[in-house]
Write a protein that holds these residues in place. Sequence first.
Motif, PDB file in Angstrom:
ATOM      1  N   PRO A   1       0.925  -1.357   0.198  1.00 13.91           N
ATOM      2  CA  PRO A   1       0.010   0.120  -0.018  1.00 13.91           C
ATOM      3  C   PRO A   1       1.051   1.274   0.105  1.00 13.91           C
ATOM      4  N   ARG A   2       0.147   2.101  -0.619  1.00 13.19           N
ATOM      5  CA  ARG A   2       1.208   3.642  -0.720  1.00 13.19           C
ATOM      6  C   ARG A   2       0.299   4.597   0.453  1.00 13.19           C
ATOM      7  N   GLN A   3       0.972   4.918   1.413  1.00  9.56           N
ATOM      8  CA  GLN A   3       0.554   5.800   2.217  1.00  9.56           C
ATOM      9  C   GLN A   3       0.330   7.114   1.991  1.00  9.56           C
ATOM     10  N   LEU A   4      -0.936   7.807   1.890  1.00  7.86           N
ATOM     11  CA  LEU A   4      -0.953   9.225   1.398  1.00  7.86           C
ATOM     12  C   LEU A   4      -1.682  10.092   2.449  1.00  7.86           C
ATOM     13  N   GLY A   5      -2.193   9.732   3.274  1.00  6.34           N
ATOM     14  CA  GLY A   5      -3.235  10.455   3.986  1.00  6.34           C
ATOM     15  C   GLY A   5      -4.538  10.476   3.625  1.00  6.34           C
ATOM     16  N   ALA A   6      -5.344  11.138   4.218  1.00  8.45           N
ATOM     17  CA  ALA A   6      -6.802  11.424   3.845  1.00  8.45           C
ATOM     18  C   ALA A   6      -6.794  12.173   2.550  1.00  8.45           C
ATOM     19  N   ARG A   7      -6.844  11.750   1.335  1.00  9.66           N
ATOM     20  CA  ARG A   7      -6.792  12.566  -0.034  1.00  9.66           C
ATOM     21  C   ARG A   7      -7.968  12.129  -0.812  1.00  9.66           C
ATOM     22  N   PRO A   8      -8.476  13.168  -1.595  1.00 13.30           N
ATOM     23  CA  PRO A   8      -9.546  12.680  -2.552  1.00 13.30           C
ATOM     24  C   PRO A   8      -9.449  11.481  -3.341  1.00 13.30           C
ATOM     25  N   VAL A   9     -10.157  10.692  -3.665  1.00 14.43           N
ATOM     26  CA  VAL A   9      -9.957   9.529  -4.728  1.00 14.43           C
ATOM     27  C   VAL A   9     -10.927   9.749  -6.011  1.00 14.43           C
ATOM     28  N   LEU A  10     -10.165   9.564  -7.052  1.00 14.62           N
ATOM     29  CA  LEU A  10     -11.177   9.631  -8.246  1.00 14.62           C
ATOM     30  C   LEU A  10     -11.340   8.150  -8.504  1.00 14.62           C
ATOM     31  N   SER A  11     -12.668   7.680  -8.877  1.00 14.04           N
ATOM     32  CA  SER A  11     -13.071   6.369  -9.006  1.00 14.04           C
ATOM     33  C   SER A  11     -13.620   6.191 -10.514  1.00 14.04           C
ATOM     34  N   ASN A  12     -13.101   5.556 -11.345  1.00 10.73           N
ATOM     35  CA  ASN A  12     -13.398   5.384 -12.766  1.00 10.73           C
ATOM     36  C   ASN A  12     -14.138   4.253 -13.174  1.00 10.73           C
ATOM     37  N   SER A  13     -15.269   4.154 -13.872  1.00  7.22           N
ATOM     38  CA  SER A  13     -15.770   3.098 -14.546  1.00  7.22           C
ATOM     39  C   SER A  13     -16.167   3.376 -15.987  1.00  7.22           C
ATOM     40  N   PHE A  14     -15.947   2.496 -16.945  1.00 11.51           N
ATOM     41  CA  PHE A  14     -16.075   2.527 -18.169  1.00 11.51           C
ATOM     42  C   PHE A  14     -16.902   1.373 -18.911  1.00 11.51           C
ATOM     43  N   GLY A  15     -18.241   1.331 -19.536  1.00  9.69           N
ATOM     44  CA  GLY A  15     -18.862   0.271 -19.683  1.00  9.69           C
ATOM     45  C   GLY A  15     -19.026   0.003 -21.137  1.00  9.69           C
ATOM     46  N   LEU A  16     -19.462  -1.143 -21.664  1.00 14.33           N
ATOM     47  CA  LEU A  16     -20.085  -1.501 -22.712  1.00 14.33           C
ATOM     48  C   LEU A  16     -21.152  -0.526 -23.308  1.00 14.33           C
ATOM     49  N   GLY A  17     -20.919  -0.195 -24.471  1.00 16.80           N
ATOM     50  CA  GLY A  17     -21.879   0.945 -24.968  1.00 16.80           C
ATOM     51  C   GLY A  17     -21.448   2.257 -24.874  1.00 16.80           C
ATOM     52  N   GLY A  18     -20.268   2.664 -24.322  1.00 13.91           N
ATOM     53  CA  GLY A  18     -19.639   3.773 -24.122  1.00 13.91           C
ATOM     54  C   GLY A  18     -20.033   4.506 -23.068  1.00 13.91           C
ATOM     55  N   HIS A  19     -20.573   3.673 -21.885  1.00 12.33           N
ATOM     56  CA  HIS A  19     -20.992   4.566 -20.609  1.00 12.33           C
ATOM     57  C   HIS A  19     -19.759   4.784 -19.692  1.00 12.33           C
ATOM     58  N   ASN A  20     -19.661   6.185 -19.543  1.00 17.77           N
ATOM     59  CA  ASN A  20     -18.513   6.472 -18.612  1.00 17.77           C
ATOM     60  C   ASN A  20     -19.082   7.154 -17.472  1.00 17.77           C
ATOM     61  N   ALA A  21     -18.494   6.722 -16.200  1.00 19.08           N
ATOM     62  CA  ALA A  21     -19.150   7.491 -14.777  1.00 19.08           C
ATOM     63  C   ALA A  21     -17.833   7.509 -13.970  1.00 19.08           C
ATOM     64  N   CYS A  22     -17.574   8.619 -13.140  1.00 19.94           N
ATOM     65  CA  CYS A  22     -16.528   8.831 -12.489  1.00 19.94           C
ATOM     66  C   CYS A  22     -17.155   9.393 -11.214  1.00 19.94           C
ATOM     67  N   LEU A  23     -16.659   9.085  -9.853  1.00 19.81           N
ATOM     68  CA  LEU A  23     -16.899   9.640  -8.533  1.00 19.81           C
ATOM     69  C   LEU A  23     -15.692  10.298  -7.844  1.00 19.81           C
ATOM     70  N   VAL A  24     -16.006  11.031  -7.301  1.00 24.17           N
ATOM     71  CA  VAL A  24     -14.625  11.732  -6.477  1.00 24.17           C
ATOM     72  C   VAL A  24     -15.011  11.481  -5.066  1.00 24.17           C
ATOM     73  N   LEU A  25     -14.699  10.738  -4.184  1.00 32.63           N
ATOM     74  CA  LEU A  25     -14.742  10.548  -2.769  1.00 32.63           C
ATOM     75  C   LEU A  25     -13.607  11.054  -1.959  1.00 32.63           C
ATOM     76  N   GLY A  26     -13.856  11.864  -0.778  1.00 29.08           N
ATOM     77  CA  GLY A  26     -12.760  12.375  -0.116  1.00 29.08           C
ATOM     78  C   GLY A  26     -13.031  12.489   1.531  1.00 29.08           C
ATOM     79  N   PRO A  27     -12.310  13.190   2.095  1.00 27.58           N
ATOM     80  CA  PRO A  27     -12.333  13.620   3.637  1.00 27.58           C
ATOM     81  C   PRO A  27     -13.495  14.474   3.542  1.00 27.58           C
ATOM     82  N   VAL A  28     -14.185  14.550   4.719  1.00 27.22           N
ATOM     83  CA  VAL A  28     -15.202  15.368   5.063  1.00 27.22           C
ATOM     84  C   VAL A  28     -14.415  16.972   5.322  1.00 27.22           C
ATOM     85  N   ALA A  29     -14.735  17.708   4.430  1.00 30.89           N
ATOM     86  CA  ALA A  29     -13.911  18.989   4.722  1.00 30.89           C
ATOM     87  C   ALA A  29     -14.627  19.880   6.010  1.00 30.89           C
ATOM     88  N   GLY A  30     -13.926  20.329   6.861  1.00 27.57           N
ATOM     89  CA  GLY A  30     -14.327  21.028   7.940  1.00 27.57           C
ATOM     90  C   GLY A  30     -14.664  20.227   8.886  1.00 27.57           C
TER      91      GLY A  30
END
Length: 437
Positions: free
Chosen positions: A399-428
């Motif tokens: 594992p790579r230790q980075l601390g609590a940083r935002p993650v970009l999560s990608n998915s690309f499906g048959l038919g050309g469907h693209n979807a991306c999420l950004v999950l991260g620490p709760v600001a504040g």
Amino acid sequence: MTATAAERGSAPAATDARGRHRVVVTGLGVQTPAGCDLDTFAETAWSGRSVARTVTRFDPARLSSRIACELPGFDPIRYVGAKAARRMDRFAQYAVAAALDALGDAGEVPGSADRCAVVCGVGMGGHQTFYEQSVLSASPEGMGKVSPLLVPMIIPNSASALIAMELGWNGPALAVAAACASGTTAVGEAARLIRCGEADTVLAGGCDNGVTLLSMAAFCKLGALSRRNEEPSTASRPFDRTRDGYVMGEGAAFLVLERLDLALARGARVYGEVLGYAHNNDAHHITAPLPDGSRAAQCMRRAMADAGMTPADVGSVNAHGTSTPANDAMEARALHLVFGERTPPVTAPKSVFGHLMGGAGAAEAVVAALTVARGSVPPSANFSEGDPGTSLDVVVERPRQLGARPVLSNSFGLGGHNACLVLGPVAGAGAAGLSSC
């Protein structure tokens, strides 16, 4: 474990800069080849070792690909009882089990049933039941033996409907069909329901039953599956120049999404926040991605813009990373278009637990949430050297230790469907709110 609201001190703002309700992840549930409980799943995902083996559920001798990531020891009766289990296709059994586990992990969710929703991504639905019933009805005498439960067992929306019925939830119960991007799309659309005020709590996830003779035969004919039959654990190798296809997986994963202010008010444990989401379409080909990666890159940029972030803010990328030559090449190009020559650390969970099809993006969203909460990126399996001209920073070995940083999560499906999420620490909320879990 993560800290409660009381331990975090002053509460963060309830809405974002656009006045939308903020959305947090408070529960995780998995039924996957990497494990059917959260601790086992995390341990396996962070080990960087593939769980692919020769198929045992049926005789795969006639297939060009005879390996898969099967779900170990699944027992639907633990969740719904024997009679109810017989009335569900396996994909729906997986979904109900993972959803109930996610809700159990979140604790008691208060509020009206009218404000609670379910969004479930599905790739193929009840195709195994359809196949079995088709074989049964092939002869004239067999037609009368077709089950009256055939239709409710094969319809893709049965998973979300069954979860809603099990819980008595009366808010939206939606099915999302976007091929391999279904799970990610389901989580993103669930977050939208909360952001715009249509729901307070949503069980969001995805499911599929891919390890069947019919499914694997079809994907073998498509040329999508790895043929490393003599060395299954090395078969899934996203972004590696020697990759030859993906390893079929199966199962389901669900996340409990809640309005931030309501979650903090009840003292909920928070894994992280859904900061951004976007989806678009290549409009190019039913099975092949747009080779230059431009639409996938656009989707990533839109997700980051939705999160109010720039590429420099992204801590790591949870890649779609199927291990097929065309898809990985496209995603690598897209990542370089977004981030330049030097990308953030990249991990590809399918290298460990296979491709869960409609459930893939949801399982990988669980990985992303745990990445934020743990402050470390899990390693990919079987990567040694990328394609010429690419320089992805693929995390390997440990594992790579980075601390609590935002993650970009990608998915690309048959038919050309693209979807991306950004999950991260709760600001504040302060760093203490996202300590190791």
